[in-house]
Design an enzyme around this catalytic site. Sequence first.
Site, PDB file in Angstrom:
ATOM      1  N   HIS A 435       0.828  -1.196   0.000  1.00 53.70           N
ATOM      2  CA  HIS A 435       0.000   0.000   0.000  1.00 53.70           C
ATOM      3  C   HIS A 435       0.869   1.256   0.000  1.00 53.70           C
ATOM      4  CE1 HIS A 435      -2.891   2.828   2.203  1.00 53.70           C
ATOM      5  NE2 HIS A 435      -3.490   2.539   1.069  1.00 53.70           N
ATOM      6  N   GLU A 462       1.636  -0.171  -5.078  1.00 50.61           N
ATOM      7  CA  GLU A 462       0.465   0.660  -5.359  1.00 50.61           C
ATOM      8  C   GLU A 462       0.816   2.144  -5.362  1.00 50.61           C
ATOM      9  OE1 GLU A 462      -3.809   2.061  -3.568  1.00 50.61           O
ATOM     10  OE2 GLU A 462      -1.930   1.980  -2.438  1.00 50.61           O
ATOM     11  N   ASP A 464      -0.609   5.890  -5.938  1.00 51.52           N
ATOM     12  CA  ASP A 464      -1.728   6.791  -6.215  1.00 51.52           C
ATOM     13  C   ASP A 464      -1.231   7.822  -7.213  1.00 51.52           C
ATOM     14  OD1 ASP A 464      -3.177   5.454  -4.270  1.00 51.52           O
ATOM     15  OD2 ASP A 464      -2.636   6.875  -2.700  1.00 51.52           O
ATOM     16  N   HIS A 477      -0.212  10.493  -2.506  1.00 50.85           N
ATOM     17  CA  HIS A 477      -1.470  10.028  -1.927  1.00 50.85           C
ATOM     18  C   HIS A 477      -2.602  10.989  -2.245  1.00 50.85           C
ATOM     19  CE1 HIS A 477      -4.489   8.544   0.724  1.00 50.85           C
ATOM     20  NE2 HIS A 477      -4.374   9.521   1.600  1.00 50.85           N
ATOM     21  N   GLU A 571      -3.846   3.813  -8.518  1.00 47.86           N
ATOM     22  CA  GLU A 571      -5.166   4.364  -8.188  1.00 47.86           C
ATOM     23  C   GLU A 571      -5.267   5.785  -8.724  1.00 47.86           C
ATOM     24  OE1 GLU A 571      -7.775   6.086  -4.455  1.00 47.86           O
ATOM     25  OE2 GLU A 571      -6.172   4.632  -4.019  1.00 47.86           O
TER      26      GLU A 571
END
Length: 762
Positions: A435, A462, A464, A477, A571
């Site tokens: 994450h 991951e 963002d 983030h 993401e």
Amino acid sequence: MTTFPSQRRRHPSPAALIALSAATSLVAALVPSAASAAVTASGHSGGSKPVHTLVPTLDARATLSADFLAEGPASGAQMTPANGRTGPFDGQVIPGFSAMLDNGDGTFWAQPDNGFGSKGNSADFLLRNYLVQPDWQTAEGGSGEIEVLSHISYNDRNDVLDFPIVNEDTDERLLTGADFDIESVVRAKDGTFWVGEEFGPFLLHFDEDGTLLEKPYPLTGAQSPQNPYLGGAQPTVAASRGFEAMAGSRDGRFLYPVLEGAYLADTDQRRRVINEFDTRKGAYTGRTWSYQTDLAANVIGDAFTTRDGDLLLIERDDFEGDQSVIKRVYEVSLGKRTDAEGFLEKSLVLDALRIDNPHGIDAGEGYGLGETYSLPVQSFETVLQLRDGRLLIGNDNNFPGNDARNTGTPDDTEFAIVDLQRTKTTADALTVVAHRGASGYRPEHTLAAYETAITQCAEYIEPDVVSTKDGVLVARHENEIGGTTDVAAHPEFADRRTTKTIDGVQVTGWFTEDFTLAELRTLRAEERLPQVRPQSAAFDGLYGIPTLDEVLDLARHSQTCDGRPVGVYPETKHPTYFDGIGLSLEEPLVAELGRNGLDRRDAPVILQSFETGNLRDLNEMTDVPLGQLVNSSGAPYDLVAAGDDRTYADLVTAEGLAEIVGYADGLGAEKSVIIPRNADGTLAEPSDVVDDAHRAGLIVHAWTFRVENQFLAADFRSSTDPNAPGDLAGEIRAFLETGIDGFFSDNPDIGAATAAEPIAAQ
């Protein structure tokens, strides 16, 4: 590792997320593709077929004391004191080795650089090539000491040079570190030495006794600030960015010197140019190749031609110890195709931060010496392939400044022999997603966090993604960066602080869309939760903000612990907002996937979003799997903006899941959606969401598992201290019982270890 079944109407035939590339020609190992995992009625993956993968293993190690002094005049009078060492020293310091040659009889020629780092402090350092013999420490024993047998001194006794040198008026005209910065060496078939150096940068040709044979060979268009012929011209390469690396062709005719850094005027500062020099003609051929580093700040540390004629290149950052990110050996082939951007395709041969040490060689003697051997030195500058196929790696210890192994103690000169063994591995049935990288240990969304996650056996990293003012996707983030960078400490950006409405909420701070990429490059990452994670905050100010392209490059040039390609799970953050300001995320995202060869169904990529509209758009734009994120409260902002009253709770009903399966392949669910919590904070009975999602044909990944008590269910807290570590493994096991196919964790080491446990233990 689970795979998304791809039940979207647009893609009726799924393909595996992971497709292994062929192993490097260095070991000529055939690596089959991982099979697509079948999803059973319970939703669990059936796993993957075993594959043959490379497991770098430490076979031997030897060191030379940092304080060793070779015979000769005093040295180090002008060096910068460090780690309790102050010059001058009664003899010649050996500050590590920047290049080595294998003599095939257990001895090596080992060449230091210019001494103490600059022209100004190295006039008393004599340029030499040392004959050394390691007594290797192995599983069977050995002292682990390097013996210095003899040396040759590089000199200009034939008076070849036409510029002044330190020992200008002596008969021997011994060369010093104020004359040249020698960094690489190739031995010709006639026994002479070709040396690459950085002050020119020049190629130097010495006879077997170290006497300069010809004038230095310059590279047209490449001049450093220290070039003796520079005059009033502007340098074109930075100081200490010349021929750190050089390899020779198998037949001995050609040299391949590599610029350590980029040309100053190059618009792509990740480009490193490999040149070709014809030793018969004494001239460059004009042929060049472009190599792209993982980051602009990375340098090329060494080069070596393998038995197959390919090139091994060390790529490293300038960090040491636990700050290290990239200490790698890549392989390229000068005769094969380039990628879509014209760069040589590179394949990972060795991550020097992750080498198995099953024999426990020197375990416990310093940082990076344990069950996993790591070479976390600043200047990883030696790689060569031994005649038996193993690799020898080593360091320049920049005496006395480097202390990667033990803080406050200068690093020894170190050699290690690494065997690239082949072994069968089988991926487990669960997907572990790092994450924002290993964000429990390094500031999130940095290359350091992603690389740490890879070494901790995450299968996906991951990022963002948000946009810069000039439309470049970067990993943050949030688009507000006041809490994740040092932007507040930059007075030149004080007027950029503002208040905006993001997804209906007023936010004050600095925003990526108000900065160009070049401006963001001047910032450094900081830990978002310093009170919770002081161990991560210790790395504040070290690392830059990576672009999505850099994250993709790191992943596609890496391997998981079980030998598969590392996956990327981007993401899209606030897509409706970014659409509204003319900086749509979807098009540049798909374009980056295409440039990196990842816009295909079997690529190790999953795209995710909390919104629904942009996932529908992406469903029409790309073949990679998509994941719908759902929270335990609230609603997708695109639905809110459109006046649609559906919430995340509606999305996980049977009707909602049936709609999701039309445009996405999986569900990324907040933990409480899967197992709600009781009023006292303990876990309640699981919901039906996992079973319902599996029946609908969706894979389920849960988020986010963190080790600190405040993020754990009360059942797994260790104390009332919110920041103390609790039983993260226990909480993960409870969620695995629900049948989830994978999970996101800030602590991928704990996650991976738990996922690998036998089912009975879970």
